[in-house]
Design a protein around this motif. Structure first.
Motif, PDB file in Angstrom:
ATOM      1  N   THR A  15      39.230 -38.328 -44.928  1.00 44.91           N
ATOM      2  CA  THR A  15      37.971 -38.917 -44.641  1.00 44.91           C
ATOM      3  C   THR A  15      37.266 -38.301 -43.526  1.00 44.91           C
ATOM      4  O   THR A  15      37.827 -37.841 -42.584  1.00 44.91           O
ATOM      5  CB  THR A  15      38.330 -40.531 -44.336  1.00 44.91           C
ATOM      6  N   GLU A  16      36.043 -38.570 -43.280  1.00 47.86           N
ATOM      7  CA  GLU A  16      35.393 -38.234 -42.068  1.00 47.86           C
ATOM      8  C   GLU A  16      35.707 -38.783 -40.691  1.00 47.86           C
ATOM      9  O   GLU A  16      35.880 -38.196 -39.851  1.00 47.86           O
ATOM     10  CB  GLU A  16      33.760 -38.349 -42.433  1.00 47.86           C
ATOM     11  N   GLU A  17      36.183 -40.045 -41.027  1.00 41.88           N
ATOM     12  CA  GLU A  17      36.652 -40.570 -39.951  1.00 41.88           C
ATOM     13  C   GLU A  17      37.859 -39.942 -39.344  1.00 41.88           C
ATOM     14  O   GLU A  17      38.031 -39.766 -37.962  1.00 41.88           O
ATOM     15  CB  GLU A  17      36.846 -42.246 -40.264  1.00 41.88           C
ATOM     16  N   GLN A  18      38.625 -39.921 -40.278  1.00 47.59           N
ATOM     17  CA  GLN A  18      39.939 -38.984 -39.750  1.00 47.59           C
ATOM     18  C   GLN A  18      39.788 -37.629 -39.187  1.00 47.59           C
ATOM     19  O   GLN A  18      40.363 -37.318 -38.231  1.00 47.59           O
ATOM     20  CB  GLN A  18      40.983 -38.915 -41.120  1.00 47.59           C
ATOM     21  N   ALA A  19      39.072 -36.955 -39.873  1.00 40.50           N
ATOM     22  CA  ALA A  19      38.626 -35.689 -39.302  1.00 40.50           C
ATOM     23  C   ALA A  19      38.017 -35.805 -37.949  1.00 40.50           C
ATOM     24  O   ALA A  19      38.233 -34.927 -36.860  1.00 40.50           O
ATOM     25  CB  ALA A  19      37.854 -34.798 -40.393  1.00 40.50           C
ATOM     26  N   GLY A  20      37.212 -36.642 -37.579  1.00 42.74           N
ATOM     27  CA  GLY A  20      36.451 -36.960 -36.552  1.00 42.74           C
ATOM     28  C   GLY A  20      37.300 -37.066 -35.254  1.00 42.74           C
ATOM     29  O   GLY A  20      37.081 -36.738 -34.439  1.00 42.74           O
ATOM     30  N   ARG A  21      38.358 -38.255 -35.671  1.00 45.71           N
ATOM     31  CA  ARG A  21      39.322 -38.567 -34.596  1.00 45.71           C
ATOM     32  C   ARG A  21      40.281 -37.131 -34.178  1.00 45.71           C
ATOM     33  O   ARG A  21      40.504 -36.843 -33.075  1.00 45.71           O
ATOM     34  CB  ARG A  21      40.442 -39.556 -35.344  1.00 45.71           C
ATOM     35  N   LEU A  23      39.503 -34.053 -34.770  1.00 42.44           N
ATOM     36  CA  LEU A  23      38.698 -32.930 -33.792  1.00 42.44           C
ATOM     37  C   LEU A  23      38.405 -33.381 -32.430  1.00 42.44           C
ATOM     38  O   LEU A  23      38.194 -32.752 -31.495  1.00 42.44           O
ATOM     39  CB  LEU A  23      37.254 -32.835 -34.668  1.00 42.44           C
ATOM     40  N   ALA A  24      38.097 -34.770 -32.245  1.00 44.80           N
ATOM     41  CA  ALA A  24      37.851 -35.345 -30.921  1.00 44.80           C
ATOM     42  C   ALA A  24      38.806 -34.987 -29.999  1.00 44.80           C
ATOM     43  O   ALA A  24      38.404 -34.730 -28.767  1.00 44.80           O
ATOM     44  CB  ALA A  24      37.510 -36.957 -31.115  1.00 44.80           C
ATOM     45  N   GLY A  25      40.300 -35.209 -30.279  1.00 41.53           N
ATOM     46  CA  GLY A  25      41.154 -34.693 -29.563  1.00 41.53           C
ATOM     47  C   GLY A  25      41.207 -33.345 -28.990  1.00 41.53           C
ATOM     48  O   GLY A  25      41.474 -32.917 -27.974  1.00 41.53           O
ATOM     49  N   MET A  26      40.899 -32.484 -29.935  1.00 40.85           N
ATOM     50  CA  MET A  26      40.998 -30.918 -30.067  1.00 40.85           C
ATOM     51  C   MET A  26      39.860 -30.497 -29.143  1.00 40.85           C
ATOM     52  O   MET A  26      40.052 -29.700 -28.092  1.00 40.85           O
ATOM     53  CB  MET A  26      40.813 -30.355 -31.205  1.00 40.85           C
ATOM     54  N   ASN A  27      38.492 -31.303 -29.184  1.00 37.77           N
ATOM     55  CA  ASN A  27      37.328 -31.041 -28.524  1.00 37.77           C
ATOM     56  C   ASN A  27      37.774 -31.368 -27.056  1.00 37.77           C
ATOM     57  O   ASN A  27      37.220 -30.581 -26.052  1.00 37.77           O
ATOM     58  CB  ASN A  27      36.067 -31.641 -28.947  1.00 37.77           C
ATOM     59  N   GLU A  28      38.408 -32.616 -26.776  1.00 38.33           N
ATOM     60  CA  GLU A  28      38.527 -32.844 -25.510  1.00 38.33           C
ATOM     61  C   GLU A  28      39.560 -31.780 -24.623  1.00 38.33           C
ATOM     62  O   GLU A  28      39.139 -31.419 -23.512  1.00 38.33           O
ATOM     63  CB  GLU A  28      39.461 -34.253 -25.447  1.00 38.33           C
ATOM     64  N   VAL A  29      40.564 -31.416 -25.353  1.00 34.17           N
ATOM     65  CA  VAL A  29      41.302 -30.238 -24.637  1.00 34.17           C
ATOM     66  C   VAL A  29      40.622 -29.000 -24.463  1.00 34.17           C
ATOM     67  O   VAL A  29      40.605 -28.270 -23.215  1.00 34.17           O
ATOM     68  CB  VAL A  29      42.746 -29.910 -25.689  1.00 34.17           C
TER      69      VAL A  29
END
Length: 200
Positions: A15-21, A23-29
């Motif tokens: 889902t977009e929500e799963q992908a968003g979560r 990628l959010a973690g990756m983006n933080e790093v």
């Protein structure tokens, strides 16, 4: 039976929500890494301003000498920075935020897992939280709580340091240098930690 087979053959979609979560973690790093690279570049400018040799800076930053030379050359055309004061008694917001961060980290280490501010300190250190006014207020609240609950085990000077930081944050002054806020915070954080560690 055909319906059952098709159920097994069709993989579940993300889902977009799963992908968003995810990628959010990756983006933080990634963001934290980019911010750290920028901060290191700014700190190299500070070290050059303090008169340190490129060789010494290379050793301290664990960079090659050519990489340090490249960083220094990038900033050669910049106007020279005025000397930056390194005393704790400075009252611009980034400096005070850095001191608060250093104090909170000291409390976290002294109280181990019982400190209320530990999770917040870890989030700031890893770049998962930023120094917004709301986050600084929350960290102040947690530090106040820890000072009340753990006074007996804390290093000498924690309460006095917090009182000074808190008064300053209520009415911060203008910075007397053009150094970026991240540099001011990092320097104040380190100096505050060293001062508390020295027990003064």
């Amino acid at each position: 039976m055909a319906a059952e087979e098709s159920t097994y053959r069709i993989p579940e979609t993300l889902t977009e929500e799963q992908a968003g979560r995810m990628l959010a973690g990756m983006n933080e790093v990634i963001r934290a890494g980019e911010e750290m690279r920028k901060l290191r570049a700014e700190m190299i400018k500070v070290f050059v301003g303090l008169g340190w040799t490129q060789e010494r800076i290379a050793q301290l930053t664990d960079m090659s000498q050519p990489a340090v030379s490249k960083q220094v050359a990038k900033h050669k055309t910049d106007a020279p920075e005025p000397p930056m004061g390194l005393s704790l008694g400075q009252y611009d917001a980034p400096w005070l935020e850095g001191r608060l961060w250093g104090l909170a980290e000291e409390i976290s280490e002294a109280c181990q897992e019982t400190a209320r501010c530990t999770r917040y300190v870890n989030a700031l250190t890893r770049g998962k939280k930023r120094f917004t006014p709301q986050n600084v207020d929350e960290l102040r609240r947690l530090v106040e709580e820890d000072l009340r609950l753990h006074r007996a085990v804390l290093p000498t000077g924690c309460q006095a340091a917090y009182d000074e930081i808190s008064r300053g944050l209520d009415l911060p002054s203008e910075a007397t240098t053009t150094a970026p806020a991240s540099v001011r915070r990092s320097l104040a954080h380190r100096i505050q930690r060293d001062r508390l560690g020295a027990g003064s």
